[in-house]
Design a protein around this motif. Structure first.
Motif, mmCIF file in Angstrom:
data_model
loop_
_atom_site.group_PDB
_atom_site.id
_atom_site.type_symbol
_atom_site.label_atom_id
_atom_site.label_comp_id
_atom_site.label_asym_id
_atom_site.label_seq_id
_atom_site.Cartn_x
_atom_site.Cartn_y
_atom_site.Cartn_z
ATOM 1 N N ASN A 16 1.012 -1.229 -0.098
ATOM 2 C CA ASN A 16 -0.086 -0.054 0.046
ATOM 3 C C ASN A 16 0.910 1.158 -0.155
ATOM 4 N N ASN A 17 1.319 1.657 -1.237
ATOM 5 C CA ASN A 17 2.344 2.664 -1.584
ATOM 6 C C ASN A 17 1.486 3.871 -1.879
ATOM 7 N N ALA A 18 0.334 4.023 -2.576
ATOM 8 C CA ALA A 18 0.022 4.965 -3.243
ATOM 9 C C ALA A 18 -0.467 6.164 -1.971
ATOM 10 N N GLY A 19 -0.248 7.449 -2.400
ATOM 11 C CA GLY A 19 -0.642 8.087 -1.260
ATOM 12 C C GLY A 19 -0.658 9.854 -2.151
ATOM 13 N N ILE A 20 -1.347 10.671 -1.597
ATOM 14 C CA ILE A 20 -1.279 12.006 -2.049
ATOM 15 C C ILE A 20 -1.227 12.894 -0.923
ATOM 16 N N ASN A 68 2.518 -1.686 4.593
ATOM 17 C CA ASN A 68 1.947 -0.334 4.518
ATOM 18 C C ASN A 68 2.968 0.919 4.639
ATOM 19 N N VAL A 69 2.680 1.849 3.774
ATOM 20 C CA VAL A 69 3.770 3.188 3.648
ATOM 21 C C VAL A 69 3.126 4.162 4.568
ATOM 22 N N THR A 70 3.528 4.453 5.722
ATOM 23 C CA THR A 70 3.063 5.325 6.464
ATOM 24 C C THR A 70 3.989 6.678 6.369
ATOM 25 N N SER A 71 4.440 7.355 7.629
ATOM 26 C CA SER A 71 5.200 8.504 7.453
ATOM 27 C C SER A 71 5.798 8.664 8.813
ATOM 28 N N ILE A 83 -4.955 17.110 6.938
ATOM 29 C CA ILE A 83 -5.483 15.796 6.750
ATOM 30 C C ILE A 83 -4.761 14.552 6.396
ATOM 31 N N TYR A 84 -3.673 14.979 5.662
ATOM 32 C CA TYR A 84 -2.554 13.993 5.078
ATOM 33 C C TYR A 84 -1.886 13.480 6.350
ATOM 34 N N SER A 85 -1.508 14.261 7.353
ATOM 35 C CA SER A 85 -0.817 13.619 8.675
ATOM 36 C C SER A 85 -1.768 12.732 9.517
ATOM 37 N N THR A 87 -4.289 11.256 8.071
ATOM 38 C CA THR A 87 -4.409 9.820 7.225
ATOM 39 C C THR A 87 -3.270 8.647 7.775
ATOM 40 N N LYS A 88 -2.044 9.335 8.060
ATOM 41 C CA LYS A 88 -0.762 8.480 8.365
ATOM 42 C C LYS A 88 -0.869 8.208 9.586
ATOM 43 N N ALA A 89 -1.259 8.847 10.434
ATOM 44 C CA ALA A 89 -1.475 8.395 11.845
ATOM 45 C C ALA A 89 -2.526 7.136 11.750
ATOM 46 N N VAL A 113 8.142 3.678 7.257
ATOM 47 C CA VAL A 113 7.947 4.709 7.635
ATOM 48 C C VAL A 113 8.988 5.910 7.156
ATOM 49 N N PRO A 114 8.504 6.468 6.011
ATOM 50 C CA PRO A 114 9.846 7.316 5.238
ATOM 51 C C PRO A 114 9.650 8.591 5.952
ATOM 52 N N PRO A 115 10.815 9.344 6.183
ATOM 53 C CA PRO A 115 11.300 10.617 6.576
ATOM 54 C C PRO A 115 10.496 11.415 5.050
ATOM 55 N N ALA A 116 11.006 12.685 5.158
ATOM 56 C CA ALA A 116 10.901 13.531 3.982
ATOM 57 C C ALA A 116 12.023 12.932 2.776
ATOM 58 N N VAL A 117 11.238 12.467 1.730
ATOM 59 C CA VAL A 117 12.013 11.620 0.767
ATOM 60 C C VAL A 117 12.025 12.471 -0.492
ATOM 61 N N ASN A 118 12.774 12.493 -1.397
ATOM 62 C CA ASN A 118 12.929 13.593 -2.652
ATOM 63 C C ASN A 118 12.067 12.872 -3.570
ATOM 64 N N THR A 119 10.964 12.983 -3.730
ATOM 65 C CA THR A 119 10.001 12.508 -4.627
ATOM 66 C C THR A 119 9.107 13.534 -4.909
ATOM 67 N N ASP A 120 8.022 13.243 -5.972
ATOM 68 C CA ASP A 120 7.070 14.435 -6.361
ATOM 69 C C ASP A 120 5.910 14.205 -5.309
ATOM 70 N N LEU A 121 5.931 14.012 -4.213
ATOM 71 C CA LEU A 121 4.686 14.139 -3.143
ATOM 72 C C LEU A 121 4.414 15.258 -3.391
ATOM 73 N N GLY A 122 3.176 15.672 -3.101
ATOM 74 C CA GLY A 122 2.457 16.970 -3.359
ATOM 75 C C GLY A 122 2.662 17.857 -4.300
ATOM 76 N N LEU A 126 8.183 19.974 -4.694
ATOM 77 C CA LEU A 126 7.997 20.344 -3.204
ATOM 78 C C LEU A 126 8.743 19.442 -2.320
ATOM 79 N N HIS A 127 9.284 18.383 -2.510
ATOM 80 C CA HIS A 127 9.941 17.594 -1.774
ATOM 81 C C HIS A 127 11.347 17.306 -2.187
ATOM 82 N N THR A 128 12.055 18.461 -2.700
ATOM 83 C CA THR A 128 13.556 18.300 -2.911
ATOM 84 C C THR A 128 14.395 18.251 -1.930
HETATM 85 N N1 LIG Z 1 8.028 11.711 -0.137
HETATM 86 C C1 LIG Z 1 8.028 11.785 1.178
HETATM 87 O O1 LIG Z 1 8.618 12.627 1.756
HETATM 88 C C2 LIG Z 1 7.098 10.840 1.905
HETATM 89 C C3 LIG Z 1 7.193 10.892 3.294
HETATM 90 C C4 LIG Z 1 6.316 9.857 3.974
HETATM 91 C C5 LIG Z 1 5.647 9.113 3.385
HETATM 92 N N2 LIG Z 1 5.542 9.148 1.897
HETATM 93 C C6 LIG Z 1 4.491 8.229 1.496
HETATM 94 O O2 LIG Z 1 5.277 7.450 0.349
HETATM 95 C C7 LIG Z 1 4.299 7.035 -0.681
HETATM 96 C C8 LIG Z 1 4.693 7.239 -1.891
HETATM 97 O O3 LIG Z 1 4.726 8.462 -2.217
HETATM 98 P P1 LIG Z 1 5.944 9.427 -2.765
HETATM 99 O O4 LIG Z 1 6.820 10.099 -2.000
HETATM 100 O O5 LIG Z 1 6.782 8.156 -3.816
HETATM 101 O O6 LIG Z 1 5.144 10.170 -3.880
HETATM 102 P P2 LIG Z 1 4.905 10.492 -5.377
HETATM 103 O O7 LIG Z 1 6.071 10.385 -6.143
HETATM 104 O O8 LIG Z 1 3.922 11.593 -5.524
HETATM 105 O O9 LIG Z 1 4.213 9.096 -5.725
HETATM 106 C C9 LIG Z 1 2.738 8.681 -5.435
HETATM 107 C C10 LIG Z 1 2.476 7.405 -5.915
HETATM 108 O O10 LIG Z 1 1.093 7.268 -5.432
HETATM 109 C C11 LIG Z 1 0.244 6.902 -6.595
HETATM 110 N N3 LIG Z 1 -1.241 7.278 -6.580
HETATM 111 C C12 LIG Z 1 -1.533 8.519 -6.160
HETATM 112 N N4 LIG Z 1 -2.987 8.645 -6.210
HETATM 113 C C13 LIG Z 1 -3.365 7.361 -6.729
HETATM 114 C C14 LIG Z 1 -4.616 6.703 -7.056
HETATM 115 N N5 LIG Z 1 -5.827 7.346 -6.767
HETATM 116 N N6 LIG Z 1 -4.851 5.545 -7.268
HETATM 117 C C15 LIG Z 1 -3.415 4.889 -7.688
HETATM 118 N N7 LIG Z 1 -2.084 5.208 -7.452
HETATM 119 C C16 LIG Z 1 -2.406 6.468 -6.868
HETATM 120 C C17 LIG Z 1 1.103 7.739 -7.886
HETATM 121 O O11 LIG Z 1 0.586 7.000 -9.038
HETATM 122 P P3 LIG Z 1 0.706 7.805 -10.215
HETATM 123 O O12 LIG Z 1 2.195 7.956 -10.577
HETATM 124 O O13 LIG Z 1 0.076 6.877 -11.306
HETATM 125 O O14 LIG Z 1 -0.171 9.238 -10.158
HETATM 126 C C18 LIG Z 1 2.442 7.552 -7.528
HETATM 127 O O15 LIG Z 1 2.905 6.126 -7.778
HETATM 128 C C19 LIG Z 1 2.902 7.619 -0.085
HETATM 129 O O16 LIG Z 1 2.045 6.748 0.451
HETATM 130 C C20 LIG Z 1 3.584 8.790 0.503
HETATM 131 O O17 LIG Z 1 2.404 9.300 1.597
HETATM 132 C C21 LIG Z 1 6.281 9.965 1.418
#
Ligand SMILES: NC(=O)c1ccc[n+]([C@@H]2O[C@H](COP(=O)([O-])OP(=O)(O)OC[C@H]3O[C@@H](n4cnc5c(N)ncnc54)[C@H](OP(=O)(O)O)[C@@H]3O)[C@@H](O)[C@H]2O)c1
Length: 177
Positions: A16-20, A68-71, A83-85, A87-89, A113-122, A126-128
């Motif tokens: 369960n990785n998907a998250g916004i 499960n991927v929390t935070s 709301i995000y915070s 949901t992760k709790a 339990v990831p910390p801030a990771v350099n991805t496209d989250l948000g 925004l997460h560089t």
């Molecule tokens: N980056 C951080 O700092 C951080 C910290 C703590 C926890 N996390 C958690 O890590 C997980 C992965 O996030 P990320 O950082 O890799 O962010 P990301 O680059 O934005 O990736 C998010 C992923 O979720 C998928 N997704 C979003 N909405 C979806 C939906 N409705 N149905 C199916 N897939 C959906 C996206 O798929 P598409 O590419 O197809 O849109 C993408 O693969 C999340 O649960 C996030 O909360 C991240």
């Protein structure tokens, strides 16, 4: 679930990785609940629903797992993403109960339990400030392979192990105006 188990009858891991993540002020656009609800549906309802649906299939498989991927924000919230915070709790709490209930089935329940990771989250850019994905993923996967059930990295490792007083201080520092 039906499609996945027909296409991949030996499927034995649900991740369960998907998250916004939405940054928002709670008082703004209070009428637009439908778009805010999406964060709850994607981050909490979907993992709970998928786990529930897949348990009957996973318990038939040798060596099955739900991950499960929390935070780090599961433990102390970032007020800019309220709301995000929350949901992760909730997902962290659910993971503990799921692990307890699944123990007799042989399904392993793991939490990343990831910390801030350099991805496209948000949103892009925004997460560089986060840690590099490869360093984080290499560390987490090695520890899961070694048998740990709940794994953080850097600041999220500190958060998941912190006392209440440490979490209060973390909240204060993270949410300085
Ligand atoms: N980056 C951080 O700092 C951080 C910290 C703590 C926890 N996390 C958690 O890590 C997980 C992965 O996030 P990320 O950082 O890799 O962010 P990301 O680059 O934005 O990736 C998010 C992923 O979720 C998928 N997704 C979003 N909405 C979806 C939906 N409705 N149905 C199916 N897939 C959906 C996206 O798929 P598409 O590419 O197809 O849109 C993408 O693969 C999340 O649960 C996030 O909360 C991240």
């Amino acid at each position: 679930m039906r499609w996945a188990t027909v296409e991949f009858p030996h499927l034995n891991v649900l991740v369960n990785n998907a998250g916004i993540q939405n940054r928002l002020q709670l008082a703004d656009d209070a009428e637009d609940w439908e778009s805010r609800r999406q964060e709850i549906v994607i981050n909490v309802e979907a993992p709970m629903h998928l786990a529930t649906l897949l348990i009957p299939h996973l318990r038939q498989q040798p060596h099955s797992a739900i991950i499960n991927v929390t935070s780090g924000l599961s433990f102390a919230p970032a007020a800019f993403a309220p709301i995000y915070s929350a949901t992760k709790a909730a997902l962290h709490s659910f993971t503990l109960s799921l692990r307890h209930q699944a123990a007799p089935t042989g399904i392993e329940v793991l939490e990343i339990v990831p910390p801030a990771v350099n991805t496209d989250l948000g949103g892009v850019g925004l997460h560089t400030f986060g840690v590099p994905v490869d360093d984080f993923a290499d560390s987490v996967m090695a520890r899961l392979a070694a048998g740990e059930q709940e794994v953080g990295y850097g600041t999220s490792e500190q958060a998941r192990l912190a006392s209440r007083a440490e979490l209060d201080e973390r909240f204060r520092l993270m949410n300085k105006r």
